[in-house]
Motif scaffolding. Structure first.
Motif, PDB file in Angstrom:
ATOM      1  N   ALA A  42      -8.857 -29.273  35.635  1.00 59.38           N
ATOM      2  CA  ALA A  42     -10.178 -28.663  35.420  1.00 59.38           C
ATOM      3  C   ALA A  42     -10.391 -28.455  33.923  1.00 59.38           C
ATOM      4  O   ALA A  42      -9.438 -28.149  33.203  1.00 59.38           O
ATOM      5  N   PRO A  43     -11.628 -28.678  33.427  1.00 64.54           N
ATOM      6  CA  PRO A  43     -11.877 -28.452  32.002  1.00 64.54           C
ATOM      7  C   PRO A  43     -11.614 -26.996  31.638  1.00 64.54           C
ATOM      8  O   PRO A  43     -11.888 -26.091  32.442  1.00 64.54           O
ATOM      9  N   LYS A  44     -11.030 -26.804  30.435  1.00 61.94           N
ATOM     10  CA  LYS A  44     -10.701 -25.442  30.014  1.00 61.94           C
ATOM     11  C   LYS A  44     -11.978 -24.631  29.812  1.00 61.94           C
ATOM     12  O   LYS A  44     -12.965 -25.150  29.290  1.00 61.94           O
ATOM     13  N   LYS A  45     -11.919 -23.370  30.270  1.00 60.02           N
ATOM     14  CA  LYS A  45     -13.113 -22.524  30.137  1.00 60.02           C
ATOM     15  C   LYS A  45     -13.356 -22.201  28.660  1.00 60.02           C
ATOM     16  O   LYS A  45     -12.415 -21.878  27.931  1.00 60.02           O
ATOM     17  N   LYS A  46     -14.595 -22.328  28.249  1.00 65.95           N
ATOM     18  CA  LYS A  46     -14.915 -22.009  26.853  1.00 65.95           C
ATOM     19  C   LYS A  46     -15.001 -20.502  26.670  1.00 65.95           C
ATOM     20  O   LYS A  46     -15.452 -19.784  27.565  1.00 65.95           O
ATOM     21  N   LEU A  47     -14.591 -20.032  25.488  1.00 68.34           N
ATOM     22  CA  LEU A  47     -14.719 -18.612  25.177  1.00 68.34           C
ATOM     23  C   LEU A  47     -16.176 -18.311  24.837  1.00 68.34           C
ATOM     24  O   LEU A  47     -16.846 -19.100  24.170  1.00 68.34           O
ATOM     25  N   LYS A  48     -16.637 -17.161  25.301  1.00 65.46           N
ATOM     26  CA  LYS A  48     -18.010 -16.754  24.968  1.00 65.46           C
ATOM     27  C   LYS A  48     -17.998 -15.926  23.697  1.00 65.46           C
ATOM     28  O   LYS A  48     -17.257 -14.938  23.603  1.00 65.46           O
ATOM     29  N   VAL A  49     -18.824 -16.311  22.735  1.00 63.89           N
ATOM     30  CA  VAL A  49     -18.895 -15.598  21.460  1.00 63.89           C
ATOM     31  C   VAL A  49     -20.323 -15.092  21.255  1.00 63.89           C
ATOM     32  O   VAL A  49     -21.277 -15.880  21.275  1.00 63.89           O
ATOM     33  N   ALA A  50     -20.459 -13.777  21.097  1.00 66.58           N
ATOM     34  CA  ALA A  50     -21.769 -13.180  20.803  1.00 66.58           C
ATOM     35  C   ALA A  50     -21.769 -12.740  19.345  1.00 66.58           C
ATOM     36  O   ALA A  50     -20.737 -12.330  18.813  1.00 66.58           O
ATOM     37  N   THR A  51     -22.910 -12.818  18.693  1.00 68.55           N
ATOM     38  CA  THR A  51     -23.008 -12.338  17.308  1.00 68.55           C
ATOM     39  C   THR A  51     -24.310 -11.556  17.150  1.00 68.55           C
ATOM     40  O   THR A  51     -25.259 -11.756  17.896  1.00 68.55           O
ATOM     41  N   THR A  52     -24.311 -10.667  16.173  1.00 67.97           N
ATOM     42  CA  THR A  52     -25.559  -9.956  15.879  1.00 67.97           C
ATOM     43  C   THR A  52     -25.584  -9.525  14.422  1.00 67.97           C
ATOM     44  O   THR A  52     -24.531  -9.449  13.766  1.00 67.97           O
ATOM     45  N   SER A  53     -26.773  -9.269  13.925  1.00 68.10           N
ATOM     46  CA  SER A  53     -26.940  -8.696  12.590  1.00 68.10           C
ATOM     47  C   SER A  53     -27.588  -7.335  12.767  1.00 68.10           C
ATOM     48  O   SER A  53     -28.683  -7.225  13.305  1.00 68.10           O
ATOM     49  N   LEU A  54     -26.888  -6.278  12.341  1.00 71.88           N
ATOM     50  CA  LEU A  54     -27.463  -4.923  12.432  1.00 71.88           C
ATOM     51  C   LEU A  54     -28.177  -4.660  11.104  1.00 71.88           C
ATOM     52  O   LEU A  54     -29.167  -5.301  10.817  1.00 71.88           O
ATOM     53  N   ALA A  55     -27.663  -3.718  10.278  1.00 64.68           N
ATOM     54  CA  ALA A  55     -28.275  -3.540   8.954  1.00 64.68           C
ATOM     55  C   ALA A  55     -27.645  -4.564   8.013  1.00 64.68           C
ATOM     56  O   ALA A  55     -26.963  -4.214   7.049  1.00 64.68           O
ATOM     57  N   GLY A  56     -27.862  -5.822   8.313  1.00 59.65           N
ATOM     58  CA  GLY A  56     -27.306  -6.911   7.506  1.00 59.65           C
ATOM     59  C   GLY A  56     -28.430  -7.744   6.909  1.00 59.65           C
ATOM     60  O   GLY A  56     -29.610  -7.474   7.151  1.00 59.65           O
ATOM     61  N   CYS A  57     -28.047  -8.753   6.141  1.00 62.98           N
ATOM     62  CA  CYS A  57     -29.053  -9.602   5.475  1.00 62.98           C
ATOM     63  C   CYS A  57     -29.037 -11.022   6.022  1.00 62.98           C
ATOM     64  O   CYS A  57     -29.725 -11.881   5.492  1.00 62.98           O
ATOM     65  N   PHE A  58     -28.225 -11.263   7.042  1.00 60.28           N
ATOM     66  CA  PHE A  58     -28.026 -12.584   7.646  1.00 60.28           C
ATOM     67  C   PHE A  58     -27.155 -13.495   6.781  1.00 60.28           C
ATOM     68  O   PHE A  58     -26.871 -14.627   7.143  1.00 60.28           O
ATOM     69  N   GLY A  59     -26.719 -12.975   5.619  1.00 61.25           N
ATOM     70  CA  GLY A  59     -25.854 -13.780   4.744  1.00 61.25           C
ATOM     71  C   GLY A  59     -24.512 -14.083   5.392  1.00 61.25           C
ATOM     72  O   GLY A  59     -23.937 -15.161   5.171  1.00 61.25           O
ATOM     73  N   CYS A  60     -24.003 -13.147   6.179  1.00 61.76           N
ATOM     74  CA  CYS A  60     -22.721 -13.405   6.856  1.00 61.76           C
ATOM     75  C   CYS A  60     -22.886 -14.497   7.905  1.00 61.76           C
ATOM     76  O   CYS A  60     -21.997 -15.324   8.103  1.00 61.76           O
ATOM     77  N   HIS A  61     -24.028 -14.515   8.588  1.00 61.41           N
ATOM     78  CA  HIS A  61     -24.285 -15.611   9.539  1.00 61.41           C
ATOM     79  C   HIS A  61     -24.408 -16.945   8.802  1.00 61.41           C
ATOM     80  O   HIS A  61     -23.942 -17.975   9.283  1.00 61.41           O
ATOM     81  N   MET A  62     -25.042 -16.910   7.637  1.00 55.84           N
ATOM     82  CA  MET A  62     -25.166 -18.147   6.848  1.00 55.84           C
ATOM     83  C   MET A  62     -23.778 -18.663   6.449  1.00 55.84           C
ATOM     84  O   MET A  62     -23.518 -19.866   6.469  1.00 55.84           O
ATOM     85  N   SER A  63     -22.901 -17.729   6.101  1.00 56.57           N
ATOM     86  CA  SER A  63     -21.553 -18.126   5.720  1.00 56.57           C
ATOM     87  C   SER A  63     -20.806 -18.701   6.936  1.00 56.57           C
ATOM     88  O   SER A  63     -20.031 -19.648   6.811  1.00 56.57           O
ATOM     89  N   PHE A  64     -21.053 -18.136   8.098  1.00 58.34           N
ATOM     90  CA  PHE A  64     -20.497 -18.684   9.338  1.00 58.34           C
ATOM     91  C   PHE A  64     -20.944 -20.145   9.476  1.00 58.34           C
ATOM     92  O   PHE A  64     -20.141 -21.051   9.740  1.00 58.34           O
TER      93      PHE A  64
END
Ligand code: SF4
Length: 183
Positions: free
Chosen positions: A3-25
């Motif tokens: 059986a194909p390996k189950k993928k891990l679920k990853v959630a992300t959010t920006s609280l009082a952020g500038c989205f720069g960390c998401h851009m770096s991701f």
């Protein structure tokens, strides 16, 4: 047939952020395709999913806490994610937005909405739909338990890649000196 390996679920959010960390991701560039062979994104600014799934494996939080909505979202992530990661200076210690902690909130709101140049007859927004600001900006570990911290403003793509690939391989994440910075 295995059986194909189950993928891990990853959630992300920006609280009082500038989205720069998401851009770096996203700066992990084409390695994102490799990553997507092993993970699927849950609630995130990168998807249209509105709620964190109750069986999320990893939650990644950018930004500190500056209002009531931030606190609600953070608690929801903690409730639903097995592992919670504080990504970047703002999530870890409040970051630059926490500079406002030197002034009373009322002084800041007065300045922005009443007295700053260009505002005439300004009013402090007072709609119940708007989240109430907190008196001070707080790092997220003051409200929920955090499992891992990735420093930097923003952390480098290499640091983010290292932590995620360590977790995917079942290793304890470790950042060497080259990947550890706070600016
Ligand atoms: S740590 Fe830096 S890049 Fe990340 S959200 Fe805060 S200000 Fe933006």
């Amino acid at each position: 047939m295995t059986a194909p390996k189950k993928k891990l679920k990853v959630a992300t959010t920006s609280l009082a952020g500038c989205f720069g960390c998401h851009m770096s991701f996203l700066d992990i560039d084409e390695r994102l395709f490799t990553l997507l062979e092993h993970i699927e994104f849950d609630r995130s600014p990168l998807t249209d999913i509105k709620e964190v799934s109750p069986d999320c494996d990893i939650g990644i939080i950018e930004g500190g806490l500056c209002n009531a909505e931030n606190v609600h979202v953070l608690r929801d992530f903690r409730k639903n994610c097995k592992i919670l990661i504080a990504l970047g200076a703002c999530a870890i210690n409040g970051g630059l937005p926490a500079q406002r902690n030197h002034l009373p909130l009322t002084t800041i709101l007065e300045e922005v909405y009443h007295t700053s140049p260009g505002v005439s007859n300004g009013m402090i927004p007072n709609d119940p739909e708007l989240p109430l600001p907190l008196d001070q900006v707080h790092p997220i570990h003051e409200v929920v338990k955090i499992d891992y911290f990735i420093p930097g403003c923003p952390p480098s793509a290499e640091a983010i890649w290292k932590v995620l690939t360590d977790l995917l391989a079942g290793r304890e994440p470790e950042l060497g000196h080259g990947l550890m910075h706070y600016d």
